[in-house]
Design a protein around this motif. Structure first.
Motif, PDB file in Angstrom:
ATOM      1  N   PRO A 172       0.687  -1.270   0.315  1.00  0.00           N
ATOM      2  CA  PRO A 172       0.222   0.397   0.186  1.00  0.00           C
ATOM      3  C   PRO A 172       0.798   1.246  -0.029  1.00  0.00           C
ATOM      4  CG  PRO A 172      -0.029  -0.771   2.491  1.00  0.00           C
ATOM      5  CD  PRO A 172       0.938  -1.969   1.868  1.00  0.00           C
ATOM      6  N   ILE A 173       0.145   2.352   0.381  1.00  0.00           N
ATOM      7  CA  ILE A 173       1.056   3.785  -0.105  1.00  0.00           C
ATOM      8  C   ILE A 173       1.175   4.041   1.238  1.00  0.00           C
ATOM      9  CG2 ILE A 173       0.794   5.812  -0.808  1.00  0.00           C
ATOM     10  CD1 ILE A 173      -1.457   4.744  -2.380  1.00  0.00           C
ATOM     11  N   THR A 174       2.585   4.790   1.548  1.00  0.00           N
ATOM     12  CA  THR A 174       3.243   5.020   3.178  1.00  0.00           C
ATOM     13  C   THR A 174       2.510   5.925   3.347  1.00  0.00           C
ATOM     14  OG1 THR A 174       5.365   6.043   2.274  1.00  0.00           O
ATOM     15  CG2 THR A 174       5.118   3.502   2.302  1.00  0.00           C
ATOM     16  N   LYS A 220       1.923  -6.125   8.517  1.00  0.00           N
ATOM     17  CA  LYS A 220       0.961  -5.250   7.719  1.00  0.00           C
ATOM     18  C   LYS A 220       2.489  -5.681   6.093  1.00  0.00           C
ATOM     19  CE  LYS A 220      -2.265  -2.756   7.707  1.00  0.00           C
ATOM     20  NZ  LYS A 220      -2.809  -1.371   7.980  1.00  0.00           N
ATOM     21  N   MET A 221       1.680  -5.991   5.152  1.00  0.00           N
ATOM     22  CA  MET A 221       3.076  -6.342   4.075  1.00  0.00           C
ATOM     23  C   MET A 221       3.922  -4.286   3.752  1.00  0.00           C
ATOM     24  SD  MET A 221       3.725  -8.490   2.262  1.00  0.00           S
ATOM     25  CE  MET A 221       3.809  -8.356   0.964  1.00  0.00           C
ATOM     26  N   PRO A 222       4.902  -5.105   3.928  1.00  0.00           N
ATOM     27  CA  PRO A 222       5.765  -2.960   2.998  1.00  0.00           C
ATOM     28  C   PRO A 222       5.449  -2.905   1.692  1.00  0.00           C
ATOM     29  CG  PRO A 222       7.690  -5.162   3.512  1.00  0.00           C
ATOM     30  CD  PRO A 222       5.979  -6.003   3.569  1.00  0.00           C
ATOM     31  N   LEU A 223       5.981  -1.971   1.372  1.00  0.00           N
ATOM     32  CA  LEU A 223       5.640  -1.149   0.479  1.00  0.00           C
ATOM     33  C   LEU A 223       6.194  -1.933  -0.539  1.00  0.00           C
ATOM     34  CD1 LEU A 223       4.317   0.824  -1.185  1.00  0.00           C
ATOM     35  CD2 LEU A 223       6.762   2.142  -1.790  1.00  0.00           C
TER      36      LEU A 223
END
Lengths: 476, 165
Positions: A12-14, A455-458
């Motif tokens: 996702p967007i940071t 959560k997944m990193p970017l």
């Protein structure tokens, strides 16, 4: 002809509030073919609110968000006022506005000081290890502390009236449940001058940045769009006004009552995003797309009804010949001007004897089967629309959230930047960050329903036309 | 010992509120054996919290964790350090490491910190944790008791002490 493509997915967007994803489709020769900004989480509030008593809505709907709960709280309360067919007493309306100003201060401060300023101060290509809030605190300690203080001040305003910084309970159908005590009012007034001074410093910093980077600012995701926002007597209004749409060339396209939003605002749906695309009905989609939020409001209004913010708006409008500012990076400048307005307006309200009065509430029964409440949330115009049965049980809910209005512009802006900075699958970190920064300019609140460790990193995924994973890049 | 205990997450989204259920258990245990505890239940971690950390000797964070990420144990108990790069993916998932890094920069001190995170099963609308998550919350609390007694053997929280768990 074979339509072979590569796809880059950024997910996702940071550093934005919520869950989103950017997909970049590349052609075989590495050029950008298509870009989409997806919103991947579904809130479901419009569905699960059905069957509840409408009086519960000002408490339920703020749970949509942990950053702008006050906006949902107020829009919901206004919709409930309409169902009761009452106008809250003046002290109640002013106290709601006091909380609203606290909300603008804290939310805008978070967006600028903590989310966006590291990109501006360190540059889009700076090492991510430096380009963050801790880097900001190290290199610009006064700015970091000022930002924290401003957020805290806004949240204390909310907590004073609503009992909690997040998800407060203050507005009720027909009014509010408490007024201010004199000592609370005095404490807020005492805090304002220092925060105002810090805000002036931040304004100076942003203006210098935009002046020194004029070429970038003029090009970065710039879009010539219409602008939408509430106005009162033509001036900036955040709590209760008419909805105005101004054309890209500065003409007032339309101005209508909030209760007439249905006739004027439609919602386009795309299968690849949960977030709808609102548009001005008479012009259709996408021609009727527009922008909201700080830039939208400052372009839509004639003036700001407080002196210092008005003067700052005049300076802001000198950016362009016709006074309409289409530059997306100017969202930050507009956001700071709105903090200044919120501080000035808060001071006006606190000096008004009404905020200490006890005439806070008008009771009533269901007199209208429909209620519409519209406020300006920090991110833009927020619409709550409820339909109830004769007992006040919710039958239908429609929410047009502030972020939705900017959906089309965010997509277009990300696409522009992608075309400028991406050629082929070897995408540099700075290019990714520029695309994210387009989104950060709009400060969207997509959904803050859940979060959890792990959560997944970017993630950047490159896929070919068959959907096969060609390359994965993790943003560290 | 002054201990800051913060449970965070969305208590209206079933297991996302695991931190809200776990943190009071940790605070109850520590208070029962004489520690000076400040308990916070928050929707999310926020930057301004960093200002307060310097006043504490130990920070405890309790959060939910996405399924399948606790190496088969159902929960993780980790001593954490300041890390500004691992700031999380958005403001709602800003991790305690990120706030610690900010605290270290603005206050010059980031106390020892522990993150307890419990795997969730459902993140749908609801205020009560799923039975499996509720079990993991209790197990995490017990694991914390063991960790604390070992780490601070002279704290007065020995096996014989009264506990709130």
């Amino acid at each position: 002809m074979e339509n072979k493509k590569n796809t880059i997915v950024i997910n996702p967007i940071t550093r934005i509030e919520g869950h989103g994803k950017i997909t970049v489709d590349l052609t075989d020769d590495g050029a950008v073919d298509n870009v989409r900004f997806h919103v991947t989480q579904y809130r479901g509030f419009e569905v699960f609110s059905k069957g509840r008593d409408f009086r519960e809505m000002p408490v339920i709907t703020p749970r949509i968000c942990g950053i702008c709960p006050v906006s949902h709280h107020l829009a919901s309360a206004k919709a409930c006022d309409a169902i009761l067919g009452v106008t809250p007493p003046a002290p109640a309306a002013k106290l709601r506005e006091v909380m609203h100003m606290g909300q603008f201060i804290q939310s805008h401060a978070l967006s600028f000081f903590h989310l966006s300023s590291p990109d501006l101060l360190f540059g889009f290509d700076a090492d991510p290890a430096v380009r963050n809030v801790a880097g900001l605190a190290k290199e610009y300690p006064e700015l970091a502390v000022a930002g924290i203080g401003m957020r805290k001040f806004g949240q204390e305003v909310i907590k004073t009236l609503g009992g909690k910084k997040v998800h407060p309970w203050h507005s009720i159908p027909g009014g509010v449940n408490r007024s201010l005590r004199a000592e609370e009012k005095d404490a807020m007034l005492a805090g304002l001058p220092a925060h105002k001074e810090n805000l002036r410093k931040a304004l100076s910093l942003v203006k210098n940045y935009l002046a020194e980077n004029a070429e970038l600012a003029a090009r970065f995701a710039t879009l010539e769009t219409s602008y939408l926002g509430l106005v009162k007597d033509g001036n900036l209004e955040l709590y209760d006004g008419r909805i105005r749409l101004r054309s890209p060339r500065g003409r007032i396209t339309d101005e209508f009552d909030d209760k007439d939003y249905c006739a004027n605002i439609g919602e386009h749906v795309e299968e690849w995003s949960y977030l709808k695309f609102p548009f001005y009905r008479p012009l259709g989609f996408p021609h009727g797309s527009y922008r909201v939020g700080p830039l939208g409001r400052l372009n839509a209004c004639e003036d700001i009804p407080t002196p210092e913010a008005s003067a700052e708006l005049a300076a802001f409008r000198k950016t362009t010949e016709d006074g309409i500012v289409h530059y997306t990076l100017y969202y930050h400048y507009a956001r700071l001007i709105e903090i200044l307005y919120a501080m000035e307006r808060l001071e006006e309200l606190l000096l008004d004897p009404d905020v200490l009065k006890s005439d806070l509430h008008i009771t009533g029964e269901v007199s209208n089967r429909e209620g519409i409440g519209v406020v300006e949330a920090p991110r833009g115009t927020l619409i709550h629309h409820y339909e109830v049965d004769e007992n006040g049980v919710i039958e239908r809910v429609n929410l047009i959230v502030a972020t939705g209005h900017n959906n089309y512009a965010m997509n277009r802006g990300v696409e522009q930047v992608a075309r400028d900075y991406i050629t082929g699958p070897d995408v540099k970190e700075g290019a990714l960050n520029r695309m994210e920064h387009v989104i950060r300019c709009y400060d969207p609140c997509l959904s803050c329903s859940t979060h959890a460790v792990g959560k997944m990193p970017l993630l950047l995924e490159i896929r070919n036309s068959k959907g096969e994973l060609v390359r994965t890049v993790t943003k560290e | 010992m002054r201990v800051f205990v913060c449970g965070y997450g969305n208590p209206f989204r079933t297991d996302d509120g695991a931190g809200h259920h776990l943190a009071p258990l940790l605070a109850g245990f520590l208070e029962s054996c004489g520690q000076d505890v400040e308990l916070r239940l928050e929707h999310q971690l926020l930057p301004e919290m960093a200002e307060e950390f310097a006043a504490f000797d130990l920070l405890l964070f309790a959060d939910a964790r996405v399924p399948g990420t606790a190496h088969g144990d159902g929960f993780l108990l980790e001593e954490i350090d300041p890390d500004p790069v691992l700031e999380g993916l958005n403001i709602h998932s800003v991790g305690p490491e990120w706030v610690l890094a900010l605290a270290a920069q603005i206050g010059g001190k980031a106390p020892p910190a522990l993150l307890l995170s419990v795997e969730g099963e459902s993140f749908d609308f609801g205020e009560i944790p799923t039975p499996s998550c509720a079990l993991r919350i209790r197990e995490a609390a017990e694991a914390f008791k063991r960790w604390f007694r070992q780490k601070y053997p002279r704290s007065g929280c020995s096996n014989g002490a009264q506990t709130g768990i």
